[in-house]
Design an enzyme around this catalytic site. Structure first.
Site, PDB file in Angstrom:
ATOM      1  N   SER A   3       3.793  -0.116   1.205  1.00 27.68           N
ATOM      2  CA  SER A   3       4.483   0.465   2.355  1.00 27.68           C
ATOM      3  C   SER A   3       4.261  -0.292   3.652  1.00 27.68           C
ATOM      4  O   SER A   3       5.073  -0.208   4.574  1.00 27.68           O
ATOM      5  CB  SER A   3       4.033   1.917   2.538  1.00 27.68           C
ATOM      6  N   HIS A  59       0.690   4.754   9.172  1.00 24.68           N
ATOM      7  CA  HIS A  59       1.485   3.557   8.943  1.00 24.68           C
ATOM      8  C   HIS A  59       1.917   2.971  10.284  1.00 24.68           C
ATOM      9  O   HIS A  59       2.010   3.689  11.280  1.00 24.68           O
ATOM     10  CB  HIS A  59       2.731   3.869   8.102  1.00 24.68           C
TER      11      HIS A  59
END
Length: 267
Positions: A43, A249
Site C-alpha cells: 500500500s 499511510h
C-alpha cells in the site's frame, strides 16, 4: 501496510551499514526509463491514503498521487506497469505481481515487509489496548522482522532478479510514524511511540541489508519524512482516520514530498 529512531543514531547506523554493504549505484533515469518501469509492492507504493484512486485498481487502491505514477508522468518511461497493491506481502508480490516483469524491464521499485510482520495489527493493538499490550505486540513484530522476514525478502528479491535480470531495482523503506516530544497531547504514550519508531528502524535495517545482498539499491524515506511525522504539526501521514484503511499511510503530500524524492534520487 505500515511503519519507524534510535532516532538520529539508529538512522546513522543503518545508513552506515548500507554503505558498508555496497548498495548498487543507481542507473540514470533516462536509461532506466528506456527499458520500461514496473512498480511493485504494498500500500505504500500503491498510494493508499493519497486519494485519487484509479478506477480499475479496485481494492489495490492505486493512486495517481502515488510516487510510481508521479515518477512515470515526469519521466515518460517506454512502458509503465503499476501493479502495487494494498495488503501485499513479500509472498503475494512474488505470486501475483511479477508477471509484469520481463528481461527488458529497465527499472523496478518495490516496498514490502510491513504486512509480513502484521504492522496493521500492531497499530490496532496500540490504539485500542493497553500500553503493555502495545509494547508486547511491537516486540513480537520486531522478533518476526529479525527471524522470519529476511528469508521472505531474499526470496522475493531473487525472484525479481530472475524475472528482470537487467533491471535497476530500487527498494524503498518505511517512514517513522512519530515525532517524539511532539505536539500530540493525547493518544499513545511516548514509550509506545518510541517503540513503534524503533520497530520501523529495525524493519528498515533488515530491508536494507537484504536489498544490498541482492545487489539492489535501498532508498530510505526517513530523512524526507523527518519533521512531517505524526505529532510534528505538519504530518504527511494519516493518524487514525476514516476510512480506516487510510490510517498510518502517507497522504498525497507524503507521496510527493517523501517517497517521490527518495525514489527519484535512486532511480
Amino acid at each position: 501496510m505500515s511503519v519507524r529512531r534510535f532516532w538520529a543514531s539508529a538512522s546513522t547506523l543503518v545508513l552506515a551499514a548500507v554503505a558498508a554493504l555496497g548498495v548498487a549505484q543507481p542507473a540514470s533515469a533516462s536509461s532506466a526509463a528506456a527499458g520500461g518501469y514496473v512498480a511493485l509492492g504494498d500500500s505504500y507504493s500503491s498510494g493508499v491514503g493519497a486519494g485519487s484512486y484509479l478506477s480499475d485498481s479496485g481494492d489495490c487502491r492505486r493512486s495517481t498521487n502515488a510516487y510510481p505514477y508521479l515518477w512515470a508522468a515526469a519521466n515518460s518511461p517506454s512502458s509503465f506497469a503499476f501493479v502495487a497493491c494494498s495488503g501485499a506481502t513479500t509472498s503475494s508480490v512474488a505470486g501475483s505481481q511479477l508477471g509484469a516483469l520481463s528481461s527488458s524491464t529497465g527499472l523496478v521499485s518495490v516496498t514490502a515487509g510491513g504486512n509480513d510482520v502484521g504492522f496493521a495489527d500492531v497499530m490496532q493493538d496500540c490504539v485500542l489496548s493497553s500500553e503493555a499490550t502495545c509494547l508486547s505486540s511491537v516486540s513480537s513484530a520486531v522478533s518476526q522482522i529479525q527471524t522470519s522476514l529476511p528469508s521472505g525478502l531474499s526470496s522475493l528479491y531473487g525472484s525479481i532478479r530472475s524475472r528482470a535480470p537487467q533491471a535497476h531495482v530500487v527498494v524503498l523503506g518505511y517512514p517513522r510514524f512519530y515525532q517524539l516530544s511532539g505536539s500530540c497531547i493525547a493518544g499513545l504514550s511516548e514509550k509506545e511511540r518510541a517503540a513503534i519508531n524503533n520497530a520501523s528502524d529495525v524493519l528498515n535495517g533488515v530491508i536494507a541489508k537484504q536489498a544490498a545482498n541482492a545487489g539492489f539499491t535501498f532508498s530510505s524515506v526517513v530523512d524526507e519524512f523527518t519533521g512531517h511525522e505524526l505529532c510534528s504539526g505538519d504530518a504527511w501521514l494519516h493518524s487514525v482516520t476514516l476510512p480506516v484503511y487510510n490510517s498510518y499511510h502517507p497522504k498525497a503530500a507524503g507521496q510527493s514530498g517523501g517517497y517521490l524524492p527518495a525514489f527519484r534520487s535512486a532511480a
